[in-house]
Write a protein that holds these residues in place. Sequence first.
Motif, PDB file in Angstrom:
ATOM      1  N   THR A   1       0.818  -1.219   0.000  1.00 11.21           N
ATOM      2  CA  THR A   1       0.000   0.000   0.000  1.00 11.21           C
ATOM      3  C   THR A   1       0.848   1.264   0.000  1.00 11.21           C
ATOM      4  O   THR A   1       0.320   2.373  -0.015  1.00 11.21           O
ATOM      5  CB  THR A   1      -0.918   0.060   1.246  1.00 11.21           C
TER       6      THR A   1
ATOM      7  N   ARG B   1       0.311   3.863  -2.748  1.00  7.76           N
ATOM      8  CA  ARG B   1      -1.078   4.221  -3.029  1.00  7.76           C
ATOM      9  C   ARG B   1      -1.317   5.715  -2.875  1.00  7.76           C
ATOM     10  O   ARG B   1      -0.630   6.378  -2.110  1.00  7.76           O
ATOM     11  CB  ARG B   1      -2.003   3.498  -2.049  1.00  7.76           C
ATOM     12  N   LYS B   2      -2.363   6.155  -3.546  1.00  5.98           N
ATOM     13  CA  LYS B   2      -2.752   7.553  -3.392  1.00  5.98           C
ATOM     14  C   LYS B   2      -3.371   7.797  -2.016  1.00  5.98           C
ATOM     15  O   LYS B   2      -3.090   8.811  -1.389  1.00  5.98           O
ATOM     16  CB  LYS B   2      -3.754   7.923  -4.499  1.00  5.98           C
ATOM     17  N   THR B   3      -4.200   6.863  -1.555  1.00  8.83           N
ATOM     18  CA  THR B   3      -4.890   7.097  -0.279  1.00  8.83           C
ATOM     19  C   THR B   3      -4.621   5.992   0.751  1.00  8.83           C
ATOM     20  O   THR B   3      -5.425   5.804   1.676  1.00  8.83           O
ATOM     21  CB  THR B   3      -6.413   7.247  -0.499  1.00  8.83           C
ATOM     22  N   GLY B   4      -3.529   5.276   0.611  1.00 11.19           N
ATOM     23  CA  GLY B   4      -3.118   4.327   1.645  1.00 11.19           C
ATOM     24  C   GLY B   4      -4.193   3.323   2.016  1.00 11.19           C
ATOM     25  O   GLY B   4      -4.876   2.765   1.146  1.00 11.19           O
ATOM     26  N   ILE B   5      -4.363   3.107   3.306  1.00 10.74           N
ATOM     27  CA  ILE B   5      -5.357   2.160   3.814  1.00 10.74           C
ATOM     28  C   ILE B   5      -6.521   2.965   4.366  1.00 10.74           C
ATOM     29  O   ILE B   5      -6.327   3.802   5.247  1.00 10.74           O
ATOM     30  CB  ILE B   5      -4.736   1.277   4.923  1.00 10.74           C
TER      31      ILE B   5
ATOM     32  N   ASP C   1      -6.145  13.171  -3.217  1.00 11.76           N
ATOM     33  CA  ASP C   1      -4.964  13.694  -2.529  1.00 11.76           C
ATOM     34  C   ASP C   1      -5.376  14.626  -1.394  1.00 11.76           C
ATOM     35  O   ASP C   1      -4.858  14.541  -0.281  1.00 11.76           O
ATOM     36  CB  ASP C   1      -4.075  14.472  -3.513  1.00 11.76           C
TER      37      ASP C   1
ATOM     38  N   PHE D   1      -6.689  12.573   1.488  1.00 12.10           N
ATOM     39  CA  PHE D   1      -5.666  11.842   2.244  1.00 12.10           C
ATOM     40  C   PHE D   1      -4.842  12.797   3.089  1.00 12.10           C
ATOM     41  O   PHE D   1      -4.360  12.436   4.157  1.00 12.10           O
ATOM     42  CB  PHE D   1      -4.766  11.072   1.274  1.00 12.10           C
TER      43      PHE D   1
ATOM     44  N   SER E   1      -8.732   6.132   9.685  1.00 11.95           N
ATOM     45  CA  SER E   1      -7.866   5.244   8.908  1.00 11.95           C
ATOM     46  C   SER E   1      -6.876   6.030   8.078  1.00 11.95           C
ATOM     47  O   SER E   1      -5.725   5.620   7.899  1.00 11.95           O
ATOM     48  CB  SER E   1      -8.710   4.350   8.009  1.00 11.95           C
ATOM     49  N   MET E   2      -7.317   7.171   7.543  1.00 18.62           N
ATOM     50  CA  MET E   2      -6.414   7.993   6.729  1.00 18.62           C
ATOM     51  C   MET E   2      -5.235   8.455   7.596  1.00 18.62           C
ATOM     52  O   MET E   2      -4.096   8.466   7.178  1.00 18.62           O
ATOM     53  CB  MET E   2      -7.154   9.219   6.204  1.00 18.62           C
TER      54      MET E   2
ATOM     55  N   SER F   1      -3.026   5.535   8.376  1.00 14.29           N
ATOM     56  CA  SER F   1      -2.332   5.180   7.146  1.00 14.29           C
ATOM     57  C   SER F   1      -1.207   6.174   6.857  1.00 14.29           C
ATOM     58  O   SER F   1      -0.096   5.785   6.484  1.00 14.29           O
ATOM     59  CB  SER F   1      -3.356   5.170   6.013  1.00 14.29           C
TER      60      SER F   1
ATOM     61  N   ARG G   1       2.878   5.532   6.805  1.00 12.10           N
ATOM     62  CA  ARG G   1       3.741   5.906   5.708  1.00 12.10           C
ATOM     63  C   ARG G   1       4.888   6.797   6.201  1.00 12.10           C
ATOM     64  O   ARG G   1       6.024   6.641   5.785  1.00 12.10           O
ATOM     65  CB  ARG G   1       2.930   6.631   4.631  1.00 12.10           C
TER      66      ARG G   1
END
Lengths: 594, 594
Positions: free
Chosen positions: A306, A309-313, B504, B507, B552-553, B556, B560
Motif C-alpha cells: 500500500t 497508493r494515493k490514499t493508503g489504507i 490527494d 488523504f 484510517s487515513m 495510514s 507511511r
Amino acid sequence: MTNKDARTPASVQDETSEEAGKSIGWHKAYIEGTRPDLRVPVRQVHLTNGQAVTLYDTSGPYTDPLVDTDVRRGLSPLRENWIIARGDTEEYAGRPVRPEDDGIKHTSPRGGLRNLDAVFPGRPRQPRRGRGGEAVTQLAYARRGEITPEMEYVAIRENVSPEVVRDEIAAGRAVLPANVNHPEIEPMIIGKRFLVKVNANIGNSAVTSSIEEEVEKMTWATRWGADTVMDLSTGRNIHTTREWVLRNSPVPIGTVPLYQALEKVDGRAEELTWEIYKDTVIEQAEQGVDYMTVHAGVRLPYVPLTANRKTGIVSRGGSIMAAWCLAHHKESFLYENFEELCEILAAYDVTYSLGDGLRPGSIADANDEAQFAELRTLGELNRIAKRFNVQTMIEGPGHVPMHKIKENIDLQQEICDEAPFYTLGPLTTDVAPAYDHITSGIGAAMIAWWGTAMLCYVTPKEHLGLPNRDDVKTGVITYKIAAHAADLAKGHPGAQEWDDALSDARFEFRWEDQFNLALDPDTAREFHDETLPAEPAKTAHFCSMCGPKFCSMKISQDIRREHGGTRAEVEEGMALKSKEFAASGNRVYLPIAD
Amino acid sequence: MTNKDARTPASVQDETSEEAGKSIGWHKAYIEGTRPDLRVPVRQVHLTNGQAVTLYDTSGPYTDPLVDTDVRRGLSPLRENWIIARGDTEEYAGRPVRPEDDGIKHTSPRGGLRNLDAVFPGRPRQPRRGRGGEAVTQLAYARRGEITPEMEYVAIRENVSPEVVRDEIAAGRAVLPANVNHPEIEPMIIGKRFLVKVNANIGNSAVTSSIEEEVEKMTWATRWGADTVMDLSTGRNIHTTREWVLRNSPVPIGTVPLYQALEKVDGRAEELTWEIYKDTVIEQAEQGVDYMTVHAGVRLPYVPLTANRKTGIVSRGGSIMAAWCLAHHKESFLYENFEELCEILAAYDVTYSLGDGLRPGSIADANDEAQFAELRTLGELNRIAKRFNVQTMIEGPGHVPMHKIKENIDLQQEICDEAPFYTLGPLTTDVAPAYDHITSGIGAAMIAWWGTAMLCYVTPKEHLGLPNRDDVKTGVITYKIAAHAADLAKGHPGAQEWDDALSDARFEFRWEDQFNLALDPDTAREFHDETLPAEPAKTAHFCSMCGPKFCSMKISQDIRREHGGTRAEVEEGMALKSKEFAASGNRVYLPIAD
C-alpha cells in the motif's frame, strides 16, 4: 411481488383493522408457515382497483398496530423456542460486564457512562452457546440436510422452496445470520440466488451521537428497508448501546469487534492482543451480534503493497491491523488465531464478514495488488471457516471506476468459492462529496446485478460527517433502488411485478396507488402535492409536468380506447376507426376546466 | 483536468481580482486560442498546497465578475464576427411574430400575454440564414476540411486537437450545435470521443411557472454544469419565454417545435399540418434554437405495435404524432416532409435531435418491437439528414432495466452510423418516484460508459411535478456524476486527474480543497460543518465519522511517515522501522485535545 403465488392469498393473516389499512394504503400482514409460530411479515399494498400487492417487509413489529413495542423491554424473542427445541445449546453464566466494555478503562474527566440509567432494563437473560462447543450454525444444519424454521421462514420471504434455501446455505453460497443470542430477529438470507440485501451502518463516535439516537436510527433504517444494521460505534458506551440495539432489532446486527477492542486499550493499536480481541468477540457473541467483520486478511507482507497508493489504507480495521503488524513486525494475530476464532463463532452461530481492510479508498487505487493479495487470503480463510461450519461472507470495495467493477465480483466469486459478496458501494467517482450515496449507488447497482449479495449503504454524509436521520433514510432508499434494479436485471422471480403494478397505476392515473407502491410513499405524495395540491388532482387524468393537453399517457390511452386493445384489432380496424375518430369530433383530450 | 497541458499555464488569463479568487477558492479564467476573440472559459480551483486544478466550465459570463450581465440586454454575441466573417449567411426581415406564437390564437378569458412587458427588450436583431439556402452547418465546413473558430474553441475545451474535432464532426460521430442566430453561445461538442454531456430541461406548462423562473432555471442549471438546456414550454408565452432564454443562454438551446405547433391549433392534434409545423420551425430557427427534437420516426405502421404495451406511448411528441396518424390514417407529415425540413435546418445550422417517440415508458416495455422499429427509421432519417449536411443526434430511452441497456446503445450505434446518442436516463426501475434522478442516474452512467454522448437529466420530480430550483440542481449534479463516472470508465484523457486531486486532498486532510474541488462545494462544506462546525475542524487530521483515534487515513499516513515512502523502502526497512516505531512510543495518533 404481487399475489400470484397460490399459497399466499389463503394464508395471509390480515390482522389490521380496515380503517388503519385504508388510511395509509397498506398494512402489515403475515404469511404462516408449517407451524403457528412461524409467521412471515409482509407489506400489503391495497390498490384502488381492488387488487393488492405484497412486498417484502423489514420493518419488524414496529409497523404492526397489534404489537405493543417498548424499547425498554425489547422485542419478543421470536426464535427462542426454535433454538431451545434444537437441544444443542446451553445457557451459561457468561462473561461479566466490565467498565472497559463501555470504554471506561481508566477513570477520566469524561466520566463513565454518560447516562447511567442507559443500562438496558429489559428481561434478565443468560447467554447461550453450543453445548460442548458444538457448531450450532445454520451451515451445520444445512449440511446435515436439515431445514430449520429459520430456513423455512426465509423461503417464504423469498418465495422459493425451503430446499433451495438449505442447499444454497450448505454450498456456502448464502448465509443466514442468526446468533443464538439474538432470538428477536426475523430471519433473512444473503446470497446471490436471493433478493439483493442492503445494510445500513449506525454507531456513535467519540465526537457525537447518543444511545437513544442509535436505537432510533436502527428502527428508522429498517422501516425504510434495511435488511441488516451494523453498529459501528467507537465512542463511549459501546457495550450498552449495542445491548439496546440488539434487544430492539428485528434484523441481524453486525459489528467490527476490533473497534471495541481498540477502545479497551485506549486507542493504542500496538497494545492490542489476541486475548483482548477474543474477549471482545465473546462479549459481543454473548450479546447476540449476528455477524462480525474480521480483518484477518490484512497480513504483514501486504502492508508494503500500500506504500505507493494515493490514499493508503482507508478501512479503519485495516489501518489498525496494519499499524499493529508494523509495530510488532509480526504476522496479524487475527490471521494467526483464525481457527480458534472459528471455534468461538461456530458455538454462537456468528457469521463471518471477512473484512477487506486493504480496499481502495480512491479511484486511483482500485483493483491494485494490495487489494487482490488480501482477497486471495480471504479465499483461504473462507475455506478454513467452512471447515468449522462457520457461515461466511466476504467484504468488497469501496472506490472503483465502472470499468473495473466486474473484475471485483468475478475474482471474488472464483477465489472465495461463490461465498456471498458484501460490498461498500463501490463509489464510481470521487468528485462528489455530499452525493456519495449516488456516486456509490451507481456502482452498487452494477455489482449487485453481477452477483453481489448484500450492499452496504453509503449516505450523503460519507467523507463529511455522521449521518443524521434524514441521511440514513436517503442512504437506505438509494440502496433499495440499487438492490431492486439488480433484482430486475438478474430476473429475480417476482421482482418485475412490483414495477409492473406501479407502471399500471401510472398509465391509469391511479395516483394514490403510485404513492402507496413507491419505495418512499411520503416523499412521492409530497412532491406531487407541491405542484398540484388539490385532492381532485390525485384522480386527474394528467399531471403537472405536461398539463392536460400534453399528457402522453392520456393521449396514448385515448388512442387505445378509440382504436381497440390488441395490435390485430388496431391493424384491422384502423381505417374504419380513423373515420369514427373524425366523426367523434377528433377528441383526443377530455375537456378540462381551465 | 489539472494543468499538465504545457499550453495551459502560459495562456490562462487570470482576470479576477486576487480577493475574489481567494474568498471562493476558485475563479473564472480563460484559455486563449489562435485569435484574441477566442477565449475559452475554465474554472480554476486554487489548492492550499499552491497547485491549481482547471475544470470545464459551463456557467457562462455570469460567474465572471468582470462581465456586467443584464438579463434584459442578453449576453454579448460572442460568435457574431465568426459567423459574419464566413460570408455565407445573410440577414433578412424574418417572419413577423404573431399572437398565436405565444399561444393566443383566439381571444380568451385567459387574456393575451400575461405579462406585457415580458417582451424581450434587448438589442434589435434581424434573423440570419444561409445565403441562397446554403447549408451553413459545422458539418458542411468539417466535410470541406475547414476548422472553424467554433471547432477550435471546443478543441481547447476538450483538450484535444482541432483536427480531431473536425474529423469527428465530418464523420457524423459528433455534433456542434450552433444556430447562426444564437451567437451568444460558448461552443461545445457532443460525441462519444468527447466528455459526456448533460442536458437540463426547463419550460413552463399550462399549469405553472413563469418567464422569469425559466430564465433563472437556465442560468442555475448551467451554473451547476448543464451543457445544453431544452426549453420544453407548453403553456402560454412560449415564443417570448424562448426569446429571453436564448438571449441569455451561454449554452445551446434545444426545443420540441411540435409542442408549440400544437398550441397553435389549440391542442387538437388532428388539426396539425405540415405548414403549421414548418412555420414553427422557421420561427424557432430565426430565434436561434440550436437543436430541435423531431419525432419523424413515429410512422403510421408502428402505432399498432404499441397496442399491447403496459404504458403505451409516453413521449409527448410521439403520442401527438400517433394521434395525428390515426386521425388521418396517413403517414406522418414529419416523415413525409423530412427532406424539406432538412433544407430549412441546414440554412440555420439547427441540429437534429431525432426523437424516440416510441421509447418505453416502463420496465415492461423496454427494447420492444415498437421501440426498435422506430430506431431503424431514425437510422434512415439520419442518413438523409447527412445528405443535407444537417448535424444529427439520436434520442434514446427512457425506462430500461440494467441488463437491457447495452443493447440500446449497441443497436443505435450500428443503425445510426455512430451518430451521437442522447438518452433520457434510462430509469432502471419504476418503483421509486421522487428518486428518479437516482433510478435513472444509474442507467445514465452505464449507457454513457458504453458510448452515449449526452444524457438528458431527470429530476426528483419526474413523474410527479415540475422541478423547482432545488430539483434542477439535484438533477444536474446527479447527471454530472453519471457523466463523469462514464468519462472515467472510458478513460477520457484528464478525467481521472480531477478525482486524483480530490483524493490527494482527502488523504492529506486539506478540507477546504476537498470542498472547492467538489461538484457541489456548498453542500459538501455545509454537511461537514453540521457535525464539526468550528474552523479548526477544517484543518483537523480527522473528521467526525471516526473521530481522532479511529481515522484510517490518519493511521495510514502515520504508517507511511514512520515507514518510508516507497514499497522498497518499506520492505527493506521494516524490521528496523518496527524498532524505531516502538522507541517513538508507538504513537500512531497525534494527541488531540478532547
